[in-house]
Scaffold this motif. Sequence first.
Motif, short mmCIF file in Angstrom:
data_model
loop_
_atom_site.label_atom_id
_atom_site.label_comp_id
_atom_site.label_asym_id
_atom_site.label_seq_id
_atom_site.Cartn_x
_atom_site.Cartn_y
_atom_site.Cartn_z
N LEU A 25 0.89 -1.19 0.06
CA LEU A 25 0.10 0.06 0.02
C LEU A 25 1.00 1.32 0.05
N VAL A 28 2.35 1.75 -3.51
CA VAL A 28 1.60 2.62 -4.30
C VAL A 28 1.43 3.97 -4.18
N HIS A 100 -5.82 6.78 0.85
CA HIS A 100 -5.63 5.54 0.56
C HIS A 100 -6.00 4.51 1.80
N THR A 121 -8.58 5.66 -2.92
CA THR A 121 -8.14 4.14 -3.37
C THR A 121 -8.37 3.32 -2.50
N TYR A 122 -9.00 2.09 -2.64
CA TYR A 122 -9.37 1.16 -1.82
C TYR A 122 -8.70 -0.23 -1.90
N HIS A 123 -7.84 -0.11 -1.32
CA HIS A 123 -6.70 -1.09 -1.63
C HIS A 123 -7.35 -2.60 -1.01
N ILE A 124 -7.85 -2.61 0.11
CA ILE A 124 -8.16 -4.21 0.51
C ILE A 124 -9.12 -4.13 1.70
N VAL A 157 -9.77 1.04 -7.25
CA VAL A 157 -9.62 -0.17 -6.85
C VAL A 157 -8.26 -0.92 -7.85
N ASN A 158 -7.51 -1.87 -7.37
CA ASN A 158 -6.61 -2.76 -7.83
C ASN A 158 -7.17 -3.31 -9.08
N GLN A 162 -10.93 -7.74 -7.19
CA GLN A 162 -10.86 -7.51 -5.74
C GLN A 162 -11.92 -6.71 -5.24
N ALA A 182 -2.05 -1.70 -9.38
CA ALA A 182 -0.92 -0.90 -8.67
C ALA A 182 0.15 -0.87 -9.54
N SER A 288 -4.46 -8.18 -1.64
CA SER A 288 -4.98 -7.17 -2.49
C SER A 288 -4.74 -7.31 -3.89
#
Length: 382
Positions: A25, A28, A100, A121-124, A157-158, A162, A182, A288
């Motif tokens: 994260l 990124v 993030h 940005t929603y990683h996981i 999102v990646n 996901q 990413a 993620s």
Amino acid sequence: MSSKDSHEYDLCVAVNYYSPYVSGLTEVARVLAEGLAGRGWRVAVVAVRHDAALPLRESRNGVDVYRSPVVASVGRGPVSPGFPSLVRRIARRSRVVNLHLPMLEGALITALPLRVPVVTTYHIDLWLPPTLVTRAAMAAVRVSSRVTLRRSDAVVVNSDDQAQYSELWSILRSSQRSAIPAPCLDRRGGEATYRETGGPHIGFLGRIVPDKGLDYLVAAFAEIPDPEARLLVGGDYLTVAGGSVIDRIRTAAERDPRIRILGLLRGRQINDFYASIDAFALPSIAESFGIAQAEAMMCGIPSVTTDLPGGRYPVLATGMGRVVQPRDPAGLRVALLDVLGWDADTRREGAKRALEEFGVDGCLDRYAALFRLHGARAGALM
């Protein structure tokens, strides 16, 4: 700045942990911030001061970094009372703010109108080893993420893989959502300095933490009888948030002298790591995307990863590896032996697809276009 431009920054990036901390994260956020700064953008990053030795304000590779003091930590979550107000203050001096997540403070940051577009940005979905405290922390972050996503002008999102399996899919589905993989660095050209024998070398690179599933990789490797085989384990275990599993890996290395613990690798050391291995393993139980596995693919190294939404995406998108069930050492071993037998042409074609899909420039282009759509100045795309 011209008299017509009252904004000090084109972009404010808000992230809990920032460089020199190392995680997917964080990387990124760093590559995005530094990459756009290199294109002439005026970029600020707001983070917590995870290490008291770090300055509260500095410039790193063309990016202005602001840090808020930390007073405590809960699991991986830093407690920094001044962080939300610091983000809001710098965001108001910017044209766009990029949050993030997961981030506990997201709801507080967006509680009152920022008067600046918010791209999140929603990683996981946050995962922590289950305890009473961590369950409460995950629930609080989940609520905050829901609120933040609803208040965002756009969401990144990646991958849609996901997003569709996220516990927040009901919100992500109706958001102004973009799937942007990413950014992954081109690590080709290293020297095989970590290679010891002519036998197969399997590598892992990442934080040495519970969610990476290293116990299952160690168990899988133990069933590969070749005395010339090596397992190279690289990554941080000294400064990782939430605690490390390095003691268990050291115990395994004492039982099996073929295991090498390399510690944190940076810069050219990472290139050399990829040049030293024949297969990459990412046996995560929560993931993620997995930047390290995508970078390995770009170097022609197939990855064996687990069947987790997002984490499996780099393999599915390129065909450059195998996907196995989580917590399955036997399946992991079989898949590793399979990809170890791949020929040079197969690896070369997979690397080409990975370079096209995950390169930094393409990622920066897509983020830049999104930020411009939501308020970044036209000249900032140069």
